[in-house]
Write an enzyme that holds these catalytic residues in place. Sequence first.
Site, PDB file in Angstrom:
ATOM      1  N   GLU A 150       0.870  -1.182   0.000  1.00 40.23           N
ATOM      2  CA  GLU A 150       0.000   0.000   0.000  1.00 40.23           C
ATOM      3  C   GLU A 150       0.903   1.227   0.000  1.00 40.23           C
ATOM      4  O   GLU A 150       1.339   1.717   1.038  1.00 40.23           O
ATOM      5  CB  GLU A 150      -0.963  -0.054   1.193  1.00 40.23           C
ATOM      6  CG  GLU A 150      -1.911  -1.249   1.041  1.00 40.23           C
ATOM      7  CD  GLU A 150      -2.926  -1.426   2.163  1.00 40.23           C
ATOM      8  OE1 GLU A 150      -3.713  -2.380   2.081  1.00 40.23           O
ATOM      9  OE2 GLU A 150      -2.926  -0.614   3.106  1.00 40.23           O
ATOM     10  N   HIS A 189      -3.500   3.503   5.151  1.00 39.93           N
ATOM     11  CA  HIS A 189      -3.740   2.390   4.217  1.00 39.93           C
ATOM     12  C   HIS A 189      -4.239   2.917   2.880  1.00 39.93           C
ATOM     13  O   HIS A 189      -4.689   4.050   2.766  1.00 39.93           O
ATOM     14  CB  HIS A 189      -4.792   1.442   4.799  1.00 39.93           C
ATOM     15  CG  HIS A 189      -4.335   0.711   6.016  1.00 39.93           C
ATOM     16  ND1 HIS A 189      -3.961  -0.605   6.012  1.00 39.93           N
ATOM     17  CD2 HIS A 189      -4.166   1.149   7.293  1.00 39.93           C
ATOM     18  CE1 HIS A 189      -3.580  -0.972   7.224  1.00 39.93           C
ATOM     19  NE2 HIS A 189      -3.699   0.072   8.025  1.00 39.93           N
ATOM     20  N   GLU A 197      -7.851   5.480   4.891  1.00 40.75           N
ATOM     21  CA  GLU A 197      -8.021   4.442   3.853  1.00 40.75           C
ATOM     22  C   GLU A 197      -8.395   5.161   2.555  1.00 40.75           C
ATOM     23  O   GLU A 197      -9.458   5.755   2.474  1.00 40.75           O
ATOM     24  CB  GLU A 197      -9.132   3.489   4.290  1.00 40.75           C
ATOM     25  CG  GLU A 197      -9.364   2.296   3.415  1.00 40.75           C
ATOM     26  CD  GLU A 197      -8.320   1.194   3.613  1.00 40.75           C
ATOM     27  OE1 GLU A 197      -7.458   1.080   2.725  1.00 40.75           O
ATOM     28  OE2 GLU A 197      -8.374   0.471   4.615  1.00 40.75           O
TER      29      GLU A 197
END
Length: 290
Positions: A15, A103, A163
């Site tokens: 990531e 992330h 995220e």
Amino acid sequence: MFNKIALVGGTHGNETSGIQLIRNWQAFGLPSRFSTLNVSLNIANEAALEANVRFVEEDLNRQFTFDGLASSNTSKEAVLAKTLNQKFGPKGNSATDFVIDIHNTTSAMDATLILLEADEFHTQLGRYVKQHMPEANILVEDEKPYLEHGYLCTTGKKGVMIEVGGQPQGVLREDVYLLTQTMAEVILDFCVAYNQGDISTDALPPCEAFRLGENISFPLSEKGQRTAMIHHSFQDSDFAPLLPGMPMFRTFDGKDINWEGDKETYPHFINEAAYHKLDVAFATAERFTL
Ligand SMILES: [Zn+2]
């Protein structure tokens, strides 16, 4: 007060946006307006980065339950989790005030802030992020108490996840990188304001948020093989309302499978690559006012 903040990238080794943000801030320094904060910059799983994989043996971001941290599991990530728990935690009696774990996802979730509690503090944080970054999504996963989650960020007294997507694994996209950077900076801006006493109850307007529901699996045959894929009209529709009767899957013999819930849901993690082994197609959520 936030005396000690840990910013973490590379909890999942492929990531790249969080990893690159940490690397860049290590190289060039944090923006000077954060000079009053004590922020450490951390890469969690160097071995997974090296191999350009999510994890080497087990998902690191599921190892931080009390049971997991106390177990005799000798997988690379289980062992690493114990080391990281000493560094950031120890969980439940943490020396770190706030862990921000970065992330990215292959799903088109844009910039999403994942909160694990909807208490006064996290409500103010969510509202602040939404006010300063209106394009952000606020996702609350409070289906269980904070400390029962296995996430790395729960090693901190408080912990959240950034995220951002959609970004393929191992790929760095500038748009995703910039959203990641902006959200990290807005969260740190909140910390500065919080420390200065500038965040007061009811000062920030309530905002739209989503609360995690359940995971929806791909349809499987008796042999466990998938019989359908995400419907083309549903792909990349993260956080858009999925209404009863709208298609979510297209079977390989050409039929649509529709959402049969009794009301709309707000899907996310649609076709997330990392959930392939679990056969998870997407997660549901309900919309509420935070
Ligand atoms: Zn991840």
